[in-house]
Write a protein that holds these residues in place. Structure first.
Motif, short mmCIF file in Angstrom:
data_model
loop_
_atom_site.label_atom_id
_atom_site.label_comp_id
_atom_site.label_asym_id
_atom_site.label_seq_id
_atom_site.Cartn_x
_atom_site.Cartn_y
_atom_site.Cartn_z
N LYS A 1 0.84 -1.20 0.00
CA LYS A 1 0.00 0.00 0.00
C LYS A 1 0.87 1.25 0.00
N LYS A 2 1.93 1.22 0.80
CA LYS A 2 2.83 2.37 0.84
C LYS A 2 3.51 2.58 -0.50
N LEU A 3 3.91 1.48 -1.13
CA LEU A 3 4.58 1.57 -2.43
C LEU A 3 3.64 2.08 -3.51
N LEU A 4 2.39 1.63 -3.47
CA LEU A 4 1.47 1.90 -4.57
C LEU A 4 0.51 3.06 -4.30
N ASP A 5 0.66 3.74 -3.17
CA ASP A 5 -0.28 4.80 -2.81
C ASP A 5 -0.44 5.84 -3.90
N GLU A 6 0.66 6.28 -4.49
CA GLU A 6 0.58 7.35 -5.49
C GLU A 6 -0.14 6.89 -6.75
N ALA A 7 0.00 5.62 -7.09
CA ALA A 7 -0.62 5.12 -8.32
C ALA A 7 -2.00 4.51 -8.07
N ARG A 8 -2.42 4.45 -6.79
CA ARG A 8 -3.67 3.80 -6.47
C ARG A 8 -4.85 4.58 -7.05
N PRO A 9 -5.76 3.93 -7.76
CA PRO A 9 -6.93 4.63 -8.30
C PRO A 9 -7.89 5.02 -7.18
N HIS A 10 -8.71 6.04 -7.45
CA HIS A 10 -9.68 6.46 -6.47
C HIS A 10 -10.68 5.34 -6.22
N ARG A 11 -11.12 5.23 -4.97
CA ARG A 11 -12.09 4.21 -4.64
C ARG A 11 -13.46 4.57 -5.22
N LEU A 12 -14.25 3.54 -5.42
CA LEU A 12 -15.61 3.77 -5.91
C LEU A 12 -16.46 4.35 -4.79
N SER A 13 -17.26 5.34 -5.12
CA SER A 13 -18.15 5.96 -4.14
C SER A 13 -19.34 5.05 -3.87
N PRO A 14 -20.04 5.26 -2.74
CA PRO A 14 -21.24 4.45 -2.46
C PRO A 14 -22.27 4.48 -3.59
N PRO A 15 -22.57 5.65 -4.22
CA PRO A 15 -23.51 5.63 -5.35
C PRO A 15 -23.00 4.79 -6.52
N SER A 16 -21.68 4.84 -6.76
CA SER A 16 -21.11 4.05 -7.84
C SER A 16 -21.22 2.55 -7.54
N LEU A 17 -20.95 2.18 -6.30
CA LEU A 17 -21.04 0.78 -5.91
C LEU A 17 -22.48 0.28 -6.01
N GLU A 18 -23.43 1.11 -5.58
CA GLU A 18 -24.84 0.72 -5.64
C GLU A 18 -25.28 0.54 -7.10
N THR A 19 -24.90 1.48 -7.94
CA THR A 19 -25.25 1.40 -9.37
C THR A 19 -24.59 0.20 -10.02
N LEU A 20 -23.33 -0.04 -9.68
CA LEU A 20 -22.59 -1.16 -10.24
C LEU A 20 -23.22 -2.49 -9.83
N SER A 21 -23.70 -2.57 -8.59
CA SER A 21 -24.36 -3.79 -8.12
C SER A 21 -25.63 -4.07 -8.91
N ILE A 22 -26.39 -3.01 -9.16
CA ILE A 22 -27.64 -3.16 -9.92
C ILE A 22 -27.34 -3.66 -11.33
#
Length: 229
Positions: free
Chosen positions: A92-113
């Motif tokens: 995590k420390k190594l990859l923090d700068e390249a880590r993509p933004h996490r999905l927001s709750p609305p995105s996760l809900e829509t993705l689940s549907i």
């Protein structure tokens, strides 16, 4: 040949930036060329898919037995080398700068549907969520979590959406069937809805009781008291 086959497959998995299915690996063996040393590739030209699967299973057992910092996992319909979870704090420390933004709750809900109801139109997604989903759909498309799978036969021929290979990779799923079954989710949703309805009914009952008590108090207060003799 088994040992050499495993080492070649290991090199392919190490170099690949995505999961490789046994069928893909077989095609690579069949089509690989080496003009300077054709004798190296010819013996593997007719490798069968069953041999590849057996080699993958052997590699997985070897990595687990030797307790490497990486492991071979089956994901998104293929096989991939991944680091072990106990190494996560340093990675995590190594990859923090390249880590993509996490999905927001609305995105996760829509993705689940979308994952459970695919192919599904934007209007149907909005109807299920009860809010507009244009912005969320755009984000999921940009992140390659969903894709347009076709058009509906409904009036206006709206576009239909489904999940992608990257969706499976992101959530560590072998295929879409690894997701919780829709029936299970519907039961959970129904139980939640029942609990919410019961809570609302309880609130209404309390409110009515409070109103009746208030009315009784007002009635008593407004009733004239007969004068004393």
């Amino acid at each position: 040949m088994t040992l050499e086959l495993k080492r070649i497959i290991e090199a392919l998995l190490f170099s690949a930036e995505r999961p490789l299915a046994p069928k893909e690996i077989r095609v690579i063996f069949a089509e690989a060329t080496d003009e300077e040393n054709p004798g190296m590739v010819e013996p593997f030209r007719n490798v069968r898919e069953a041999q590849i699967v057996a080699a993958l299973d052997e590699l997985k057992v070897e990595y687990d037995a030797q307790q490497h910092s990486f492991q071979l996992v089956e994901i998104a319909g293929g096989w991939r080398l991944v680091s072990r979870s106990e190494c996560a704090p340093w990675l995590k420390k190594l990859l923090d700068e390249a880590r993509p933004h996490r999905l927001s709750p609305p995105s996760l809900e829509t993705l689940s549907i979308i994952a459970l109801r695919q192919p599904i139109s934007r209007a149907d997604i909005a109807a299920i969520r009860g809010v507009e989903v244009d912005g969320v759909i755009k984000t999921l498309l940009e992140r390659d979590m969903i894709t347009i799978t076709g058009k509906s036969e409904a009036p206006g021929r709206p576009m239909l959406y489904g999940t992608t290979q990257k969706f499976l990779e992101h959530f560590g799923l072998r295929d879409i069937d690894d997701m919780p079954k829709a029936a299970e989710l519907r039961l959970q949703a129904a139980a939640l809805k029942t609990a919410e309805q019961q809570a609302m009914e309880a609130k209404k009952t309390d409110a009515m009781a409070s109103g009746e008590n208030a009315t009784e108090v007002r009635t008593q207060a407004e009733t004239p008291v007969p004068p004393e003799n």
